[in-house]
Design an enzyme around this catalytic site. Sequence first.
Site, PDB file in Angstrom:
ATOM      1  N   CYS A  70     -46.803 -90.318  97.272  1.00 58.97           N
ATOM      2  CA  CYS A  70     -46.888 -91.053  98.539  1.00 58.97           C
ATOM      3  C   CYS A  70     -48.044 -90.515  99.395  1.00 58.97           C
ATOM      4  O   CYS A  70     -48.205 -89.311  99.542  1.00 58.97           O
ATOM      5  CB  CYS A  70     -45.563 -90.924  99.290  1.00 58.97           C
ATOM      6  SG  CYS A  70     -45.547 -91.823 100.845  1.00 58.97           S
ATOM      7  N   CYS A  82     -45.348 -86.523 105.515  1.00 54.14           N
ATOM      8  CA  CYS A  82     -44.064 -86.060 106.074  1.00 54.14           C
ATOM      9  C   CYS A  82     -43.795 -84.634 105.585  1.00 54.14           C
ATOM     10  O   CYS A  82     -43.693 -84.394 104.374  1.00 54.14           O
ATOM     11  CB  CYS A  82     -42.938 -87.001 105.653  1.00 54.14           C
ATOM     12  SG  CYS A  82     -43.329 -88.737 105.933  1.00 54.14           S
ATOM     13  N   CYS A 136     -41.151 -83.686 102.844  1.00 51.27           N
ATOM     14  CA  CYS A 136     -40.899 -84.575 101.701  1.00 51.27           C
ATOM     15  C   CYS A 136     -41.474 -84.090 100.372  1.00 51.27           C
ATOM     16  O   CYS A 136     -42.671 -83.795 100.250  1.00 51.27           O
ATOM     17  CB  CYS A 136     -41.422 -85.976 102.001  1.00 51.27           C
ATOM     18  SG  CYS A 136     -40.905 -87.152 100.725  1.00 51.27           S
ATOM     19  N   CYS A 168     -28.397 -98.277  97.434  1.00 55.14           N
ATOM     20  CA  CYS A 168     -29.641 -98.128  98.184  1.00 55.14           C
ATOM     21  C   CYS A 168     -30.789 -97.833  97.226  1.00 55.14           C
ATOM     22  O   CYS A 168     -30.612 -97.075  96.266  1.00 55.14           O
ATOM     23  CB  CYS A 168     -29.527 -96.986  99.182  1.00 55.14           C
ATOM     24  SG  CYS A 168     -28.010 -97.031 100.144  1.00 55.14           S
ATOM     25  N   CYS A 204     -29.277-102.075 100.121  1.00 52.68           N
ATOM     26  CA  CYS A 204     -30.128-101.441 101.131  1.00 52.68           C
ATOM     27  C   CYS A 204     -31.426-101.019 100.462  1.00 52.68           C
ATOM     28  O   CYS A 204     -31.414-100.599  99.302  1.00 52.68           O
ATOM     29  CB  CYS A 204     -29.437-100.219 101.728  1.00 52.68           C
ATOM     30  SG  CYS A 204     -30.411 -99.397 103.018  1.00 52.68           S
ATOM     31  N   CYS A 215     -30.648 -99.579 109.131  1.00 54.79           N
ATOM     32  CA  CYS A 215     -30.149 -98.254 108.772  1.00 54.79           C
ATOM     33  C   CYS A 215     -31.211 -97.279 109.262  1.00 54.79           C
ATOM     34  O   CYS A 215     -32.345 -97.303 108.782  1.00 54.79           O
ATOM     35  CB  CYS A 215     -29.963 -98.158 107.258  1.00 54.79           C
ATOM     36  SG  CYS A 215     -29.485 -96.514 106.700  1.00 54.79           S
ATOM     37  N   ARG A 218     -23.589 -91.746 108.380  1.00 51.80           N
ATOM     38  CA  ARG A 218     -23.599 -91.270 106.981  1.00 51.80           C
ATOM     39  C   ARG A 218     -24.125 -89.838 106.897  1.00 51.80           C
ATOM     40  O   ARG A 218     -25.162 -89.535 107.497  1.00 51.80           O
ATOM     41  CB  ARG A 218     -24.498 -92.170 106.127  1.00 51.80           C
ATOM     42  CG  ARG A 218     -24.107 -93.637 106.257  1.00 51.80           C
ATOM     43  CD  ARG A 218     -24.961 -94.552 105.393  1.00 51.80           C
ATOM     44  NE  ARG A 218     -24.781 -95.936 105.822  1.00 51.80           N
ATOM     45  CZ  ARG A 218     -23.821 -96.749 105.388  1.00 51.80           C
ATOM     46  NH1 ARG A 218     -22.973 -96.336 104.473  1.00 51.80           N
ATOM     47  NH2 ARG A 218     -23.710 -97.988 105.850  1.00 51.80           N
TER      48      ARG A 218
HETATM   49  N1  SAM Z   1     -41.008 -93.804 102.012  1.00 53.32           N
HETATM   50  C1  SAM Z   1     -39.912 -94.351 102.689  1.00 53.32           C
HETATM   51  C2  SAM Z   1     -39.799 -93.852 104.099  1.00 53.32           C
HETATM   52  O1  SAM Z   1     -40.278 -92.794 104.405  1.00 53.32           O
HETATM   53  O2  SAM Z   1     -39.184 -94.557 104.903  1.00 53.32           O
HETATM   54  C3  SAM Z   1     -38.588 -94.172 102.003  1.00 53.32           C
HETATM   55  C4  SAM Z   1     -38.172 -92.914 101.342  1.00 53.32           C
HETATM   56  S1  SAM Z   1     -37.828 -91.476 102.330  1.00 53.32           S
HETATM   57  C5  SAM Z   1     -37.541 -90.378 101.013  1.00 53.32           C
HETATM   58  C6  SAM Z   1     -36.313 -91.730 103.134  1.00 53.32           C
HETATM   59  C7  SAM Z   1     -35.806 -90.651 104.098  1.00 53.32           C
HETATM   60  O3  SAM Z   1     -35.271 -89.540 103.401  1.00 53.32           O
HETATM   61  C8  SAM Z   1     -36.786 -90.021 105.063  1.00 53.32           C
HETATM   62  O4  SAM Z   1     -37.033 -90.816 106.169  1.00 53.32           O
HETATM   63  C9  SAM Z   1     -36.069 -88.734 105.477  1.00 53.32           C
HETATM   64  O5  SAM Z   1     -35.285 -88.972 106.618  1.00 53.32           O
HETATM   65  C10 SAM Z   1     -35.197 -88.426 104.277  1.00 53.32           C
HETATM   66  N2  SAM Z   1     -35.696 -87.245 103.559  1.00 53.32           N
HETATM   67  C11 SAM Z   1     -36.754 -87.194 102.722  1.00 53.32           C
HETATM   68  N3  SAM Z   1     -36.925 -85.943 102.261  1.00 53.32           N
HETATM   69  C12 SAM Z   1     -35.961 -85.170 102.815  1.00 53.32           C
HETATM   70  C13 SAM Z   1     -35.630 -83.792 102.745  1.00 53.32           C
HETATM   71  N4  SAM Z   1     -36.343 -82.951 102.015  1.00 53.32           N
HETATM   72  N5  SAM Z   1     -34.561 -83.342 103.440  1.00 53.32           N
HETATM   73  C14 SAM Z   1     -33.841 -84.197 104.193  1.00 53.32           C
HETATM   74  N6  SAM Z   1     -34.116 -85.504 104.309  1.00 53.32           N
HETATM   75  C15 SAM Z   1     -35.156 -85.998 103.651  1.00 53.32           C
HETATM   76 FE1  SF4 Z   2     -43.673 -90.891 101.778  1.00 54.78          FE
HETATM   77 FE2  SF4 Z   2     -41.734 -89.096 101.699  1.00 54.78          FE
HETATM   78 FE3  SF4 Z   2     -42.803 -89.756 104.011  1.00 54.78          FE
HETATM   79 FE4  SF4 Z   2     -41.266 -91.563 102.705  1.00 54.78          FE
HETATM   80  S1  SF4 Z   2     -40.587 -89.613 103.557  1.00 54.78           S
HETATM   81  S2  SF4 Z   2     -43.229 -91.930 103.701  1.00 54.78           S
HETATM   82  S3  SF4 Z   2     -41.782 -91.022 100.600  1.00 54.78           S
HETATM   83  S4  SF4 Z   2     -43.884 -88.744 102.311  1.00 54.78           S
END
Ligand code: SAM
Ligand code: SF4
Length: 336
Positions: A64, A68, A71, A108, A139, A199, A271
């Site tokens: 990606c 973030c 992530c 989801c 979802c 959500c 959740r």
């Molecule tokens: N890329 C899309 C987005 O960011 O909306 C969808 C996937 S993203 C993995 C979905 C959510 O998972 C993120 O917004 C975050 O809140 C949660 N998430 C991702 N990595 C995480 C982590 N290491 N610990 C806790 N929550 C996490």
């Molecule tokens: Fe990309 Fe992870 Fe951020 Fe979703 S949470 S936008 S997958 S970097």
Amino acid sequence: MTQNPRPLPNPKALRHNWSKDEAQAIFALPFNDLIYQAQKYHRHWFPANAIQKCTLLSIKTGGCPEDCAYCAQSAKYQTGVKASKLMNPKIVAQDAKAAKAAGATRYCMGAAWRDVKDRDMDDLCEMIQAVKKLGMESCMTLGMLTRSQAARLSEAGLDYYNHNIDTSPDFYDKIITTRKFEDRLETLEYVREARINVCCGGIVGLGESEEDRAEMLRVLANLPSHPQSVPINMLIAIKGTPLGENVAPDAFDFVRVIAAARIMMPASVVRIAAGREHMSDAYQALCFLAGANSIFIGDRLLTARNPEVSKDRALIERLGLGELEAHHCPSEIRNR
Ligand code: SAM
Ligand code: SF4
């Protein structure tokens, strides 16, 4: 001795005008009072002993372009996650069937995208239709959407779109720099306009203050309608990401966020999403007492580990928890 808490608003009322002080006052309640208030709201809107079981599949993993800081799937960090293409809808349909057989009523699908490309819309719509055919709540979480993409997902029958705000507006740019907080709000607006249920939640453990947690929930509760589904994640600290060495916050601080979400958005499903693997049974029981009424089951949660299904089944049985069926959220938009 602590004073009696200020009376909270009528449990029947759904409010959209929370002030900063009011949100912070909830967090400042003595723990027992907080749980007691959360229980009152919970029991008014939901069956007291029912939780919804969901499954989350990564339909497009890794690579990606967003940064973030938490992530595993960001291409900016060396986390060992291998990037893959969008899955074949037929395989997703098989996985959804297996999730249903394992007891999930909500399915989801998550993609590690910044935003959605129109060329993928046909496959995404096919996935939604396959999940709908099974009678499960569908979802998706795919990153940012355009107005017309949201409309198409709605037409295909998508029940919920996940798009987390993750933290407070003030703390946001310490966590993500490749998009703005307002970008998230814009996609949420398109989702609401398309009459898809929202959500939206966030993460505890990013290094945010209690004020940030209160502000995050205040933003959600003050949206034109409450997100019908509010996922609260505990950070899974991923090696290789900037937050890889973060220490988990106190359990009671996480439970406070759940309870405050229940009080401020009483008709929404709250959740417990990421991070359950490191929570004891007693910790999770406190979360349910505080108003959480949904968990994700299955050994994996996107790229992270999740408790084993047998362990979750045993916990659910020991606590005497029943099933919150699909479409039993009282604030869900119906007759779409
Ligand atoms: N890329 C899309 C987005 O960011 O909306 C969808 C996937 S993203 C993995 C979905 C959510 O998972 C993120 O917004 C975050 O809140 C949660 N998430 C991702 N990595 C995480 C982590 N290491 N610990 C806790 N929550 C996490
Ligand atoms: Fe990309 Fe992870 Fe951020 Fe979703 S949470 S936008 S997958 S970097």
